[in-house]
Write a protein that holds these residues in place. Structure first.
Motif, PDB file in Angstrom:
ATOM      1  N   GLY A  60     -13.551  30.191  -2.708  1.00  0.00           N
ATOM      2  CA  GLY A  60     -14.662  29.768  -3.544  1.00  0.00           C
ATOM      3  C   GLY A  60     -14.380  28.409  -4.128  1.00  0.00           C
ATOM      4  N   ASP A  61     -13.622  28.368  -5.212  1.00  0.00           N
ATOM      5  CA  ASP A  61     -13.334  27.120  -5.919  1.00  0.00           C
ATOM      6  C   ASP A  61     -12.745  26.053  -5.012  1.00  0.00           C
ATOM      7  OD1 ASP A  61     -14.174  28.443  -8.191  1.00  0.00           O
ATOM      8  OD2 ASP A  61     -12.150  28.954  -8.843  1.00  0.00           O
ATOM      9  N   VAL A  62     -11.831  26.451  -4.146  1.00  0.00           N
ATOM     10  CA  VAL A  62     -11.130  25.489  -3.268  1.00  0.00           C
ATOM     11  C   VAL A  62     -12.120  24.710  -2.400  1.00  0.00           C
ATOM     12  CG1 VAL A  62      -9.620  25.389  -1.237  1.00  0.00           C
ATOM     13  CG2 VAL A  62      -8.892  26.653  -3.270  1.00  0.00           C
ATOM     14  N   PHE A  63     -13.244  25.324  -2.063  1.00  0.00           N
ATOM     15  CA  PHE A  63     -14.225  24.674  -1.185  1.00  0.00           C
ATOM     16  C   PHE A  63     -15.474  24.218  -1.941  1.00  0.00           C
ATOM     17  CE2 PHE A  63     -11.500  27.173   1.489  1.00  0.00           C
ATOM     18  CZ  PHE A  63     -11.195  26.274   2.508  1.00  0.00           C
ATOM     19  N   GLY A  64     -15.308  24.002  -3.253  1.00  0.00           N
ATOM     20  CA  GLY A  64     -16.414  23.503  -4.052  1.00  0.00           C
ATOM     21  C   GLY A  64     -17.531  24.510  -4.205  1.00  0.00           C
ATOM     22  N   ARG A  65     -17.179  25.804  -4.150  1.00  0.00           N
ATOM     23  CA  ARG A  65     -18.176  26.869  -4.263  1.00  0.00           C
ATOM     24  C   ARG A  65     -17.773  27.820  -5.390  1.00  0.00           C
ATOM     25  NH1 ARG A  65     -21.396  27.916   0.176  1.00  0.00           N
ATOM     26  NH2 ARG A  65     -21.202  30.165  -0.180  1.00  0.00           N
ATOM     27  N   PRO A  66     -17.774  27.344  -6.633  1.00  0.00           N
ATOM     28  CA  PRO A  66     -17.363  28.218  -7.744  1.00  0.00           C
ATOM     29  C   PRO A  66     -18.282  29.416  -7.876  1.00  0.00           C
ATOM     30  CG  PRO A  66     -18.405  26.236  -8.577  1.00  0.00           C
ATOM     31  CD  PRO A  66     -18.233  26.021  -7.103  1.00  0.00           C
ATOM     32  N   SER A  67     -17.690  30.542  -8.219  1.00  0.00           N
ATOM     33  CA  SER A  67     -18.464  31.783  -8.331  1.00  0.00           C
ATOM     34  C   SER A  67     -19.172  31.906  -9.673  1.00  0.00           C
ATOM     35  CB  SER A  67     -17.534  32.986  -8.154  1.00  0.00           C
ATOM     36  OG  SER A  67     -16.617  33.052  -9.247  1.00  0.00           O
ATOM     37  N   GLY A  68     -18.670  31.223 -10.671  1.00  0.00           N
ATOM     38  CA  GLY A  68     -19.206  31.383 -12.018  1.00  0.00           C
ATOM     39  C   GLY A  68     -18.632  32.580 -12.750  1.00  0.00           C
ATOM     40  N   GLU A  69     -17.750  33.321 -12.099  1.00  0.00           N
ATOM     41  CA  GLU A  69     -17.111  34.464 -12.749  1.00  0.00           C
ATOM     42  C   GLU A  69     -16.106  33.959 -13.786  1.00  0.00           C
ATOM     43  OE1 GLU A  69     -17.608  37.649 -12.404  1.00  0.00           O
ATOM     44  OE2 GLU A  69     -18.752  37.818 -10.537  1.00  0.00           O
ATOM     45  N   LEU A 113     -19.427  28.028   6.056  1.00  0.00           N
ATOM     46  CA  LEU A 113     -18.618  26.870   6.455  1.00  0.00           C
ATOM     47  C   LEU A 113     -17.969  27.068   7.816  1.00  0.00           C
ATOM     48  CD1 LEU A 113     -16.772  26.159   3.073  1.00  0.00           C
ATOM     49  CD2 LEU A 113     -18.941  25.196   3.889  1.00  0.00           C
ATOM     50  N   ALA A 114     -17.699  25.964   8.476  1.00  0.00           N
ATOM     51  CA  ALA A 114     -16.938  26.006   9.722  1.00  0.00           C
ATOM     52  C   ALA A 114     -15.476  26.270   9.403  1.00  0.00           C
ATOM     53  CB  ALA A 114     -17.077  24.679  10.460  1.00  0.00           C
ATOM     54  N   LEU A 115     -14.765  26.872  10.343  1.00  0.00           N
ATOM     55  CA  LEU A 115     -13.361  27.189  10.104  1.00  0.00           C
ATOM     56  C   LEU A 115     -12.513  25.941   9.885  1.00  0.00           C
ATOM     57  CD1 LEU A 115     -12.713  30.127  12.600  1.00  0.00           C
ATOM     58  CD2 LEU A 115     -12.823  30.237  10.100  1.00  0.00           C
ATOM     59  N   ASP A 116     -12.960  24.776  10.403  1.00  0.00           N
ATOM     60  CA  ASP A 116     -12.193  23.545  10.187  1.00  0.00           C
ATOM     61  C   ASP A 116     -12.680  22.769   8.959  1.00  0.00           C
ATOM     62  OD1 ASP A 116     -14.588  22.633  11.188  1.00  0.00           O
ATOM     63  OD2 ASP A 116     -13.726  21.488  12.851  1.00  0.00           O
ATOM     64  N   ALA A 117     -13.603  23.349   8.190  1.00  0.00           N
ATOM     65  CA  ALA A 117     -14.014  22.719   6.928  1.00  0.00           C
ATOM     66  C   ALA A 117     -12.809  22.648   6.000  1.00  0.00           C
ATOM     67  CB  ALA A 117     -15.136  23.518   6.278  1.00  0.00           C
ATOM     68  N   THR A 118     -12.735  21.567   5.218  1.00  0.00           N
ATOM     69  CA  THR A 118     -11.560  21.381   4.366  1.00  0.00           C
ATOM     70  C   THR A 118     -11.916  21.501   2.887  1.00  0.00           C
ATOM     71  OG1 THR A 118     -11.879  18.975   4.351  1.00  0.00           O
ATOM     72  CG2 THR A 118     -10.395  19.891   6.029  1.00  0.00           C
ATOM     73  N   GLY A 119     -10.944  21.965   2.142  1.00  0.00           N
ATOM     74  CA  GLY A 119     -11.054  22.047   0.696  1.00  0.00           C
ATOM     75  C   GLY A 119      -9.744  21.626   0.072  1.00  0.00           C
ATOM     76  N   LYS A 120      -9.712  21.586  -1.239  1.00  0.00           N
ATOM     77  CA  LYS A 120      -8.495  21.196  -1.957  1.00  0.00           C
ATOM     78  C   LYS A 120      -8.115  22.273  -2.952  1.00  0.00           C
ATOM     79  CE  LYS A 120      -8.612  16.188  -1.400  1.00  0.00           C
ATOM     80  NZ  LYS A 120      -8.524  14.873  -2.076  1.00  0.00           N
ATOM     81  N   VAL A 121      -6.826  22.599  -2.945  1.00  0.00           N
ATOM     82  CA  VAL A 121      -6.288  23.617  -3.847  1.00  0.00           C
ATOM     83  C   VAL A 121      -5.776  22.891  -5.089  1.00  0.00           C
ATOM     84  CG1 VAL A 121      -4.673  25.528  -4.100  1.00  0.00           C
ATOM     85  CG2 VAL A 121      -5.590  24.970  -1.833  1.00  0.00           C
ATOM     86  N   PRO A 122      -6.482  22.980  -6.219  1.00  0.00           N
ATOM     87  CA  PRO A 122      -6.130  22.164  -7.382  1.00  0.00           C
ATOM     88  C   PRO A 122      -4.769  22.491  -7.985  1.00  0.00           C
ATOM     89  CG  PRO A 122      -7.948  23.662  -7.904  1.00  0.00           C
ATOM     90  CD  PRO A 122      -7.714  23.757  -6.439  1.00  0.00           C
ATOM     91  N   TRP A 123      -4.260  23.694  -7.760  1.00  0.00           N
ATOM     92  CA  TRP A 123      -2.956  24.055  -8.335  1.00  0.00           C
ATOM     93  C   TRP A 123      -1.785  23.765  -7.398  1.00  0.00           C
ATOM     94  CZ3 TRP A 123      -7.015  27.228  -7.265  1.00  0.00           C
ATOM     95  CH2 TRP A 123      -6.865  28.132  -6.211  1.00  0.00           C
ATOM     96  N   TRP A 124      -2.074  23.171  -6.227  1.00  0.00           N
ATOM     97  CA  TRP A 124      -1.004  22.720  -5.334  1.00  0.00           C
ATOM     98  C   TRP A 124      -0.694  21.256  -5.622  1.00  0.00           C
ATOM     99  CZ3 TRP A 124      -2.170  24.697   0.316  1.00  0.00           C
ATOM    100  CH2 TRP A 124      -2.110  26.103   0.321  1.00  0.00           C
ATOM    101  N   GLU A 130      -4.626  19.903   0.632  1.00  0.00           N
ATOM    102  CA  GLU A 130      -5.814  20.056   1.454  1.00  0.00           C
ATOM    103  C   GLU A 130      -5.623  21.208   2.438  1.00  0.00           C
ATOM    104  OE1 GLU A 130      -7.657  17.255   4.715  1.00  0.00           O
ATOM    105  OE2 GLU A 130      -8.344  16.586   2.725  1.00  0.00           O
ATOM    106  N   VAL A 131      -6.621  22.068   2.542  1.00  0.00           N
ATOM    107  CA  VAL A 131      -6.539  23.215   3.453  1.00  0.00           C
ATOM    108  C   VAL A 131      -7.854  23.351   4.212  1.00  0.00           C
ATOM    109  CG1 VAL A 131      -4.886  24.542   2.086  1.00  0.00           C
ATOM    110  CG2 VAL A 131      -7.331  24.832   1.669  1.00  0.00           C
ATOM    111  N   THR A 132      -7.761  23.937   5.393  1.00  0.00           N
ATOM    112  CA  THR A 132      -8.973  24.294   6.119  1.00  0.00           C
ATOM    113  C   THR A 132      -9.405  25.693   5.704  1.00  0.00           C
ATOM    114  OG1 THR A 132      -7.759  25.296   7.951  1.00  0.00           O
ATOM    115  CG2 THR A 132      -8.257  22.918   8.107  1.00  0.00           C
ATOM    116  N   LEU A 133     -10.648  26.011   5.992  1.00  0.00           N
ATOM    117  CA  LEU A 133     -11.126  27.366   5.720  1.00  0.00           C
ATOM    118  C   LEU A 133     -10.302  28.374   6.520  1.00  0.00           C
ATOM    119  CD1 LEU A 133     -13.183  29.314   4.442  1.00  0.00           C
ATOM    120  CD2 LEU A 133     -14.642  28.927   6.448  1.00  0.00           C
ATOM    121  N   HIS A 134      -9.975  28.029   7.745  1.00  0.00           N
ATOM    122  CA  HIS A 134      -9.168  28.938   8.568  1.00  0.00           C
ATOM    123  C   HIS A 134      -7.849  29.257   7.870  1.00  0.00           C
ATOM    124  CE1 HIS A 134      -6.421  30.090  11.871  1.00  0.00           C
ATOM    125  NE2 HIS A 134      -7.505  30.624  12.403  1.00  0.00           N
TER     126      HIS A 134
END
Length: 206
Positions: A60-69, A113-124, A130-134
């Motif tokens: 969720g958060d890693v790919f710019g899709r916060p849940s709001g939880e 998202l595509a499996l090669d879509a990328t996101g960022k892990v803010p606590w890394w 940077e990580v892919t969805l896969h």
């Protein structure tokens, strides 16, 4: 393998782990699902709370899709390990419902998202976050199966119940007497190995 087939395969393994983890709560009291049964406090409801939180973060958060939880146990200033146990005010229904919502949110991310879509892990660490969805889905499969294994051992310590899912425990066939004899055989083998090793290591076995 097509991207769609790959997603289906990954999702199947993720859902199998989710179901195995959640099943470990079934039939237990509020006390038993919260009991700390290791020196580090491992407990069943806390494992579910932790994994739910990680799904909302990694898928969720890693790919710019916060849940709001709201997840106050992960906020800055939260006490250490707050995501690994449930307070008396955090009911079984609250944690389980949170996990179900995490599933839905994570599945929507996987679908969108595509499996090669990328996101960022803010606590890394910056520059290596940077990580892919896969990668993120594989990570959650590994994370969930790991904690389902923890839950399997904790549940066995509570009432002897074992297995990945109801009706399929993947254990050797044996009644309680057989298992007790099996355990004694393992203990004797361990003691024999210890006696053989002790002259070299200085260990002492009684």
């Amino acid at each position: 393998m097509t991207p769609s087939a790959a997603k289906t395969d990954l999702h199947r393994y993720l859902q199998t782990a989710r179901d195995a983890l959640l099943w470990k709560l079934e039939g237990l009291s509020e006390y038993d699902i919260r009991r700390p049964l290791t020196p580090t406090g491992t407990n069943l409801l806390g494992l579910v709370k932790h994994v739910a939180s990680m799904e909302l973060a990694y898928l969720g958060d890693v790919f710019g899709r916060p849940s709001g939880e709201p997840l106050p146990w992960l906020e800055d200033g939260a006490e250490p390990n707050a995501d690994m146990w449930a307070t008396a005010d955090e009911s079984r229904a609250f944690v389980v419902d949170l996990y179900h919502r995490a599933w839905a949110h994570a599945d929507a991310t996987i679908d969108a998202l595509a499996l090669d879509a990328t996101g960022k892990v803010p606590w890394w660490p910056s520059g290596r976050n940077e990580v892919t969805l896969h990668h993120a889905v594989v990570r959650m499969i590994a994370e969930t199966h790991r904690h389902a294994g923890h839950a399997d051992i904790v549940r066995e310590l509570i009432d002897g119940d074992v297995g990945e899912r109801q009706g399929q425990d993947s254990m050797a066939s044996g009644d309680p007497a057989w298992w007790e004899d099996h355990r004694r055989r393992l203990e004797r083998a361990a003691q024999a190995a210890g006696r053989e090793a002790s002259p070299r290591t200085g260990d002492t076995y009684l």
